[in-house]
Design a protein around this motif. Sequence first.
Motif, PDB file in Angstrom:
ATOM      1  N   ASP A   1      13.353 -13.670  -4.831  1.00 44.59           N
ATOM      2  CA  ASP A   1      12.058 -14.276  -5.138  1.00 44.59           C
ATOM      3  C   ASP A   1      10.941 -13.271  -4.910  1.00 44.59           C
ATOM      4  N   ASP A   2      10.396 -12.739  -5.988  1.00 40.98           N
ATOM      5  CA  ASP A   2       9.335 -11.735  -5.855  1.00 40.98           C
ATOM      6  C   ASP A   2       7.955 -12.360  -5.668  1.00 40.98           C
ATOM      7  N   LYS A   3       7.888 -13.664  -5.563  1.00 40.37           N
ATOM      8  CA  LYS A   3       6.610 -14.356  -5.349  1.00 40.37           C
ATOM      9  C   LYS A   3       6.405 -14.759  -3.889  1.00 40.37           C
ATOM     10  N   LEU A   4       7.196 -14.217  -3.002  1.00 35.25           N
ATOM     11  CA  LEU A   4       7.090 -14.525  -1.576  1.00 35.25           C
ATOM     12  C   LEU A   4       5.717 -14.090  -1.070  1.00 35.25           C
ATOM     13  N   PRO A   5       4.955 -14.989  -0.430  1.00 35.80           N
ATOM     14  CA  PRO A   5       3.620 -14.601   0.055  1.00 35.80           C
ATOM     15  C   PRO A   5       3.738 -13.667   1.268  1.00 35.80           C
ATOM     16  N   LEU A   6       3.344 -12.430   1.063  1.00 36.82           N
ATOM     17  CA  LEU A   6       3.446 -11.404   2.098  1.00 36.82           C
ATOM     18  C   LEU A   6       2.139 -10.640   2.192  1.00 36.82           C
ATOM     19  N   PRO A   7       1.865 -10.037   3.356  1.00 41.99           N
ATOM     20  CA  PRO A   7       0.705  -9.141   3.419  1.00 41.99           C
ATOM     21  C   PRO A   7       0.916  -7.964   2.463  1.00 41.99           C
ATOM     22  N   LYS A   8      -0.166  -7.401   2.004  1.00 37.97           N
ATOM     23  CA  LYS A   8      -0.102  -6.319   1.005  1.00 37.97           C
ATOM     24  C   LYS A   8       0.818  -5.172   1.444  1.00 37.97           C
ATOM     25  N   TRP A   9       0.748  -4.803   2.738  1.00 35.96           N
ATOM     26  CA  TRP A   9       1.537  -3.659   3.208  1.00 35.96           C
ATOM     27  C   TRP A   9       3.032  -3.952   3.223  1.00 35.96           C
ATOM     28  N   LEU A  10       3.426  -5.222   3.166  1.00 39.55           N
ATOM     29  CA  LEU A  10       4.836  -5.592   3.234  1.00 39.55           C
ATOM     30  C   LEU A  10       5.409  -5.941   1.860  1.00 39.55           C
ATOM     31  N   GLU A  11       4.570  -5.952   0.849  1.00 40.12           N
ATOM     32  CA  GLU A  11       5.053  -6.269  -0.489  1.00 40.12           C
ATOM     33  C   GLU A  11       6.025  -5.208  -0.963  1.00 40.12           C
ATOM     34  N   VAL A  12       7.097  -5.657  -1.578  1.00 39.36           N
ATOM     35  CA  VAL A  12       8.131  -4.762  -2.087  1.00 39.36           C
ATOM     36  C   VAL A  12       8.333  -5.086  -3.559  1.00 39.36           C
ATOM     37  N   HIS A  13       8.035  -4.093  -4.420  1.00 39.20           N
ATOM     38  CA  HIS A  13       8.171  -4.289  -5.851  1.00 39.20           C
ATOM     39  C   HIS A  13       9.357  -3.521  -6.422  1.00 39.20           C
ATOM     40  N   ASN A  14       9.850  -2.549  -5.666  1.00 39.26           N
ATOM     41  CA  ASN A  14      11.008  -1.779  -6.103  1.00 39.26           C
ATOM     42  C   ASN A  14      11.687  -1.168  -4.869  1.00 39.26           C
ATOM     43  N   LEU A  15      12.786  -0.515  -5.091  1.00 38.05           N
ATOM     44  CA  LEU A  15      13.548   0.053  -3.983  1.00 38.05           C
ATOM     45  C   LEU A  15      12.774   1.159  -3.267  1.00 38.05           C
ATOM     46  N   GLU A  16      11.916   1.851  -3.988  1.00 39.35           N
ATOM     47  CA  GLU A  16      11.094   2.900  -3.374  1.00 39.35           C
ATOM     48  C   GLU A  16      10.138   2.313  -2.332  1.00 39.35           C
ATOM     49  N   ASP A  17       9.566   1.149  -2.615  1.00 44.10           N
ATOM     50  CA  ASP A  17       8.696   0.478  -1.638  1.00 44.10           C
ATOM     51  C   ASP A  17       9.469   0.138  -0.375  1.00 44.10           C
ATOM     52  N   LEU A  18      10.684  -0.381  -0.557  1.00 47.57           N
ATOM     53  CA  LEU A  18      11.513  -0.747   0.594  1.00 47.57           C
ATOM     54  C   LEU A  18      11.865   0.484   1.421  1.00 47.57           C
ATOM     55  N   LYS A  19      12.223   1.569   0.743  1.00 47.50           N
ATOM     56  CA  LYS A  19      12.540   2.800   1.465  1.00 47.50           C
ATOM     57  C   LYS A  19      11.320   3.334   2.207  1.00 47.50           C
ATOM     58  N   GLY A  20      10.156   3.262   1.578  1.00 50.09           N
ATOM     59  CA  GLY A  20       8.931   3.724   2.225  1.00 50.09           C
ATOM     60  C   GLY A  20       8.609   2.926   3.473  1.00 50.09           C
ATOM     61  N   ASN A  21       8.727   1.598   3.390  1.00 54.79           N
ATOM     62  CA  ASN A  21       8.488   0.750   4.561  1.00 54.79           C
ATOM     63  C   ASN A  21       9.479   1.067   5.668  1.00 54.79           C
ATOM     64  N   LEU A  22      10.728   1.233   5.288  1.00 53.76           N
ATOM     65  CA  LEU A  22      11.762   1.514   6.278  1.00 53.76           C
ATOM     66  C   LEU A  22      11.543   2.874   6.944  1.00 53.76           C
ATOM     67  N   VAL A  23      11.223   3.885   6.162  1.00 52.80           N
ATOM     68  CA  VAL A  23      10.993   5.217   6.721  1.00 52.80           C
ATOM     69  C   VAL A  23       9.794   5.209   7.665  1.00 52.80           C
ATOM     70  N   SER A  24       8.768   4.453   7.331  1.00 50.60           N
ATOM     71  CA  SER A  24       7.602   4.357   8.213  1.00 50.60           C
ATOM     72  C   SER A  24       7.976   3.775   9.571  1.00 50.60           C
ATOM     73  N   VAL A  25       8.807   2.749   9.565  1.00 52.74           N
ATOM     74  CA  VAL A  25       9.242   2.150  10.826  1.00 52.74           C
ATOM     75  C   VAL A  25      10.168   3.101  11.580  1.00 52.74           C
ATOM     76  N   VAL A  26      11.025   3.821  10.858  1.00 49.93           N
ATOM     77  CA  VAL A  26      11.911   4.789  11.513  1.00 49.93           C
ATOM     78  C   VAL A  26      11.091   5.865  12.216  1.00 49.93           C
ATOM     79  N   ILE A  27      10.008   6.307  11.603  1.00 48.88           N
ATOM     80  CA  ILE A  27       9.136   7.294  12.244  1.00 48.88           C
ATOM     81  C   ILE A  27       8.569   6.724  13.541  1.00 48.88           C
ATOM     82  N   ALA A  28       8.139   5.481  13.506  1.00 48.40           N
ATOM     83  CA  ALA A  28       7.618   4.845  14.720  1.00 48.40           C
ATOM     84  C   ALA A  28       8.702   4.722  15.785  1.00 48.40           C
ATOM     85  N   VAL A  29       9.920   4.372  15.390  1.00 44.80           N
ATOM     86  CA  VAL A  29      11.034   4.269  16.342  1.00 44.80           C
ATOM     87  C   VAL A  29      11.308   5.626  16.981  1.00 44.80           C
ATOM     88  N   LEU A  30      11.319   6.666  16.177  1.00 46.96           N
ATOM     89  CA  LEU A  30      11.561   8.008  16.715  1.00 46.96           C
ATOM     90  C   LEU A  30      10.458   8.427  17.687  1.00 46.96           C
TER      91      LEU A  30
END
Length: 157
Positions: A86-115
């Motif tokens: 469901d691509d109509k899920l109400p999410l904040p702008k920074w969490l919106e995922v429109h393609n796999l690149e968005d998901l990878k970008g969000n994940l990499v950002s969190v990985v940087i914070a974890v590191l």
Amino acid sequence: MLRTILASSRYIMIVPVIGTFLGSMALILYEAMALYASFIDTIRDGTVSAKAVKIFAVGIVEAVDVFLIAIAVYIISIGLYSLFIDDKLPLPKWLEVHNLEDLKGNLVSVVIAVLAVLFLREVVAWDGTSAIAAFGAGMALVIGALTFFLIKNNARR
């Protein structure tokens, strides 16, 4: 017929969505209980010293580390759901995922914070005997590479 089967097959992604969601919630709840137990133990001990504060601080930093990992898993869950179900899920702008690149970008950002939190934990727990500079340099290289990935990923859009 094949078209209908292929179009419906996207719903198999509900399995990893549910799995990652439940895993994230389990991490959050478990670490919240562990943090609470650590807090109670600290109060019960009643020890006020530099060493006791350092131990408690390391525990808090470790909890932040686990919470960040749980957040990364949650972002994967939300992202997979948005991409496949469901691509109509109400999410904040920074969490919106429109393609796999968005998901990878969000994940990499969190990985940087974890590191970064992992390095902070090592610094707080450092006793002066280990080679923390080499560890920090290694972390800096990994974080630099991940940041480069994010920059290149955003430049392609």
